[in-house]
Design a protein around this motif. Structure first.
Motif, mmCIF file in Angstrom:
data_model
loop_
_atom_site.group_PDB
_atom_site.id
_atom_site.type_symbol
_atom_site.label_atom_id
_atom_site.label_comp_id
_atom_site.label_asym_id
_atom_site.label_seq_id
_atom_site.Cartn_x
_atom_site.Cartn_y
_atom_site.Cartn_z
ATOM 1 N N ARG A 113 -10.467 5.304 2.930
ATOM 2 C CA ARG A 113 -8.990 5.053 3.361
ATOM 3 C C ARG A 113 -8.154 4.730 2.050
ATOM 4 O O ARG A 113 -6.913 5.053 1.555
ATOM 5 C CB ARG A 113 -8.922 4.188 4.590
ATOM 6 C CG ARG A 113 -7.305 4.037 4.946
ATOM 7 C CD ARG A 113 -6.970 3.009 6.202
ATOM 8 N NE ARG A 113 -7.812 3.706 7.285
ATOM 9 C CZ ARG A 113 -8.576 3.112 8.114
ATOM 10 N NH1 ARG A 113 -8.773 1.896 8.093
ATOM 11 N NH2 ARG A 113 -8.789 3.937 9.202
ATOM 12 N N ILE A 114 -8.794 3.663 1.582
ATOM 13 C CA ILE A 114 -8.106 2.905 0.138
ATOM 14 C C ILE A 114 -7.947 4.213 -0.887
ATOM 15 O O ILE A 114 -6.631 4.133 -1.351
ATOM 16 C CB ILE A 114 -8.788 1.714 -0.318
ATOM 17 C CG1 ILE A 114 -8.860 0.570 0.821
ATOM 18 C CG2 ILE A 114 -8.295 1.433 -1.703
ATOM 19 C CD1 ILE A 114 -9.746 -0.441 0.371
ATOM 20 N N ILE A 115 -8.867 4.753 -1.282
ATOM 21 C CA ILE A 115 -8.802 6.033 -2.172
ATOM 22 C C ILE A 115 -7.935 6.831 -1.616
ATOM 23 O O ILE A 115 -6.976 7.428 -2.553
ATOM 24 C CB ILE A 115 -10.189 6.424 -2.501
ATOM 25 C CG1 ILE A 115 -10.651 5.530 -3.206
ATOM 26 C CG2 ILE A 115 -9.996 7.757 -3.196
ATOM 27 C CD1 ILE A 115 -12.176 5.849 -3.543
ATOM 28 N N ALA A 116 -7.848 7.423 -0.664
ATOM 29 C CA ALA A 116 -6.804 8.281 -0.014
ATOM 30 C C ALA A 116 -5.308 7.892 -0.096
ATOM 31 O O ALA A 116 -4.614 8.730 -0.573
ATOM 32 C CB ALA A 116 -7.128 8.856 1.460
ATOM 33 N N VAL A 117 -4.941 6.707 0.260
ATOM 34 C CA VAL A 117 -3.584 6.196 0.156
ATOM 35 C C VAL A 117 -3.198 6.135 -1.299
ATOM 36 O O VAL A 117 -2.138 6.660 -1.985
ATOM 37 C CB VAL A 117 -3.785 4.776 0.888
ATOM 38 C CG1 VAL A 117 -2.191 4.002 0.500
ATOM 39 C CG2 VAL A 117 -3.603 5.102 2.416
ATOM 40 N N VAL A 118 -4.207 5.568 -1.977
ATOM 41 C CA VAL A 118 -3.895 5.500 -3.529
ATOM 42 C C VAL A 118 -3.338 6.860 -4.250
ATOM 43 O O VAL A 118 -2.558 6.871 -5.016
ATOM 44 C CB VAL A 118 -4.738 4.381 -4.462
ATOM 45 C CG1 VAL A 118 -4.304 4.222 -5.852
ATOM 46 C CG2 VAL A 118 -4.690 2.960 -3.594
ATOM 47 N N VAL A 119 -4.492 7.603 -4.051
ATOM 48 C CA VAL A 119 -4.323 9.013 -4.713
ATOM 49 C C VAL A 119 -3.140 9.540 -4.368
ATOM 50 O O VAL A 119 -2.352 10.298 -4.943
ATOM 51 C CB VAL A 119 -5.588 9.778 -4.439
ATOM 52 C CG1 VAL A 119 -5.405 11.162 -4.744
ATOM 53 C CG2 VAL A 119 -6.882 9.108 -5.229
ATOM 54 N N ALA A 120 -2.534 9.454 -2.807
ATOM 55 C CA ALA A 120 -1.445 10.219 -2.262
ATOM 56 C C ALA A 120 -0.331 9.516 -2.915
ATOM 57 O O ALA A 120 0.604 10.376 -3.465
ATOM 58 C CB ALA A 120 -1.583 10.189 -0.974
ATOM 59 N N ALA A 121 -0.352 8.376 -3.127
ATOM 60 C CA ALA A 121 0.920 7.915 -3.606
ATOM 61 C C ALA A 121 0.948 7.995 -5.188
ATOM 62 O O ALA A 121 2.108 8.158 -5.634
ATOM 63 C CB ALA A 121 0.537 6.130 -3.655
ATOM 64 N N GLU A 122 -0.295 8.274 -6.016
ATOM 65 C CA GLU A 122 -0.297 8.698 -7.334
ATOM 66 C C GLU A 122 0.249 10.219 -7.377
ATOM 67 O O GLU A 122 1.036 10.516 -8.251
ATOM 68 C CB GLU A 122 -1.356 8.903 -7.702
ATOM 69 C CG GLU A 122 -2.282 7.147 -8.096
ATOM 70 C CD GLU A 122 -1.569 6.853 -9.407
ATOM 71 O OE1 GLU A 122 -1.845 7.892 -10.502
ATOM 72 O OE2 GLU A 122 -1.200 5.882 -9.578
ATOM 73 N N CYS A 123 -0.118 10.955 -6.282
ATOM 74 C CA CYS A 123 0.532 12.357 -6.247
ATOM 75 C C CYS A 123 1.972 12.175 -6.189
ATOM 76 O O CYS A 123 2.796 12.954 -6.918
ATOM 77 C CB CYS A 123 -0.133 13.186 -5.192
ATOM 78 S SG CYS A 123 -1.760 13.437 -5.545
ATOM 79 N N VAL A 124 2.688 11.515 -5.310
ATOM 80 C CA VAL A 124 4.078 11.436 -5.321
ATOM 81 C C VAL A 124 4.790 10.953 -6.486
ATOM 82 O O VAL A 124 5.692 11.329 -6.764
ATOM 83 C CB VAL A 124 4.266 10.440 -3.732
ATOM 84 C CG1 VAL A 124 5.787 10.332 -3.641
ATOM 85 C CG2 VAL A 124 3.908 11.236 -2.340
ATOM 86 N N LEU A 125 4.045 9.930 -7.107
ATOM 87 C CA LEU A 125 4.611 9.433 -8.323
ATOM 88 C C LEU A 125 4.605 10.299 -9.188
ATOM 89 O O LEU A 125 5.648 10.631 -9.987
ATOM 90 C CB LEU A 125 3.878 8.289 -8.738
ATOM 91 C CG LEU A 125 4.222 7.588 -9.859
ATOM 92 C CD1 LEU A 125 5.608 6.939 -9.800
ATOM 93 C CD2 LEU A 125 3.220 6.163 -10.320
ATOM 94 N N ALA A 126 3.762 10.969 -9.548
ATOM 95 C CA ALA A 126 3.648 12.113 -10.529
ATOM 96 C C ALA A 126 4.719 13.038 -10.253
ATOM 97 O O ALA A 126 5.215 13.649 -11.212
ATOM 98 C CB ALA A 126 1.992 12.461 -10.298
ATOM 99 N N ALA A 127 4.989 13.613 -9.014
ATOM 100 C CA ALA A 127 5.905 14.471 -8.680
ATOM 101 C C ALA A 127 7.242 13.980 -9.082
ATOM 102 O O ALA A 127 7.996 14.740 -9.642
ATOM 103 C CB ALA A 127 5.650 14.933 -7.166
ATOM 104 N N VAL A 128 7.493 12.565 -8.495
ATOM 105 C CA VAL A 128 8.634 12.217 -8.872
ATOM 106 C C VAL A 128 9.000 11.983 -10.522
ATOM 107 O O VAL A 128 10.054 12.322 -10.875
ATOM 108 C CB VAL A 128 8.806 10.900 -8.294
ATOM 109 C CG1 VAL A 128 10.224 10.026 -8.886
ATOM 110 C CG2 VAL A 128 8.930 10.782 -6.727
ATOM 111 N N LEU A 129 7.961 11.638 -11.199
ATOM 112 C CA LEU A 129 8.022 11.679 -12.539
ATOM 113 C C LEU A 129 8.367 12.918 -13.487
ATOM 114 O O LEU A 129 9.225 13.180 -14.381
ATOM 115 C CB LEU A 129 6.836 11.148 -13.212
ATOM 116 C CG LEU A 129 6.565 9.444 -12.857
ATOM 117 C CD1 LEU A 129 5.272 9.062 -13.618
ATOM 118 C CD2 LEU A 129 7.800 8.845 -13.672
#
Length: 138
Positions: A113-129
């Motif tokens: 769960r921790i890895i899924a949440v952080v990786v999903a947040a990273e994906c959103v951040l990458a898209a925003v960047l």
């Protein structure tokens, strides 16, 4: 509470005496112990991969135009996640080994769960960047 076990199986040349294991419960089937250890090692490899990815992002990824902090915003959380995974995987290995010794069900793991949440947040951040850098680059 100290657990005791035989120093070896009958006929292996040991005296068959009991010795303290320092852990509660009985010695689990070695197959389960080895499986638990393999799971720990898999989480350790995941932590190393996260460190490598975080370092690669911060050092090798070209900068985002107009966003000087973008690479660090993507890479540092992965490195921090790697530290969390490394520590949590050891704690889970120890907790699971104790459950095996006591004949209890294995508790659920929080790591996926921790890895899924952080990786999903990273994906959103990458898209925003990417979107922000495209706007500032034009």
């Amino acid at each position: 509470m100290t657990a005791w076990r035989r120093t070896g199986p009958p006929g292996d040349g040991s005296d068959g005496s009991l010795r303290a294991t320092g852990q509660p419960g009985e010695e689990p089937d070695p197959r389960f112990t080895f499986a638990n250890e393999r799971t720990f090692l898999a989480w350790s490899r995941t932590a190393l991969a996260l460190v490598a990815a975080g370092l690669a992002i911060t050092q090798l990824l070209p900068p985002f135009p107009g966003i000087h902090w973008g690479r660090r915003a993507l890479g540092v959380p992965l490195i921090v996640l790697a530290a969390v995974v490394a520590v949590a995987s050891y704690r889970e290995w120890d907790r699971d080994q104790t459950a095996l010794r006591l004949g209890r069900p294995l508790p659920p793991s929080a790591l996926p769960r921790i890895i899924a949440v952080v990786v999903a947040a990273e994906c959103v951040l990458a898209a925003v960047l990417v979107v922000l850098s495209a706007r500032s680059g034009t």
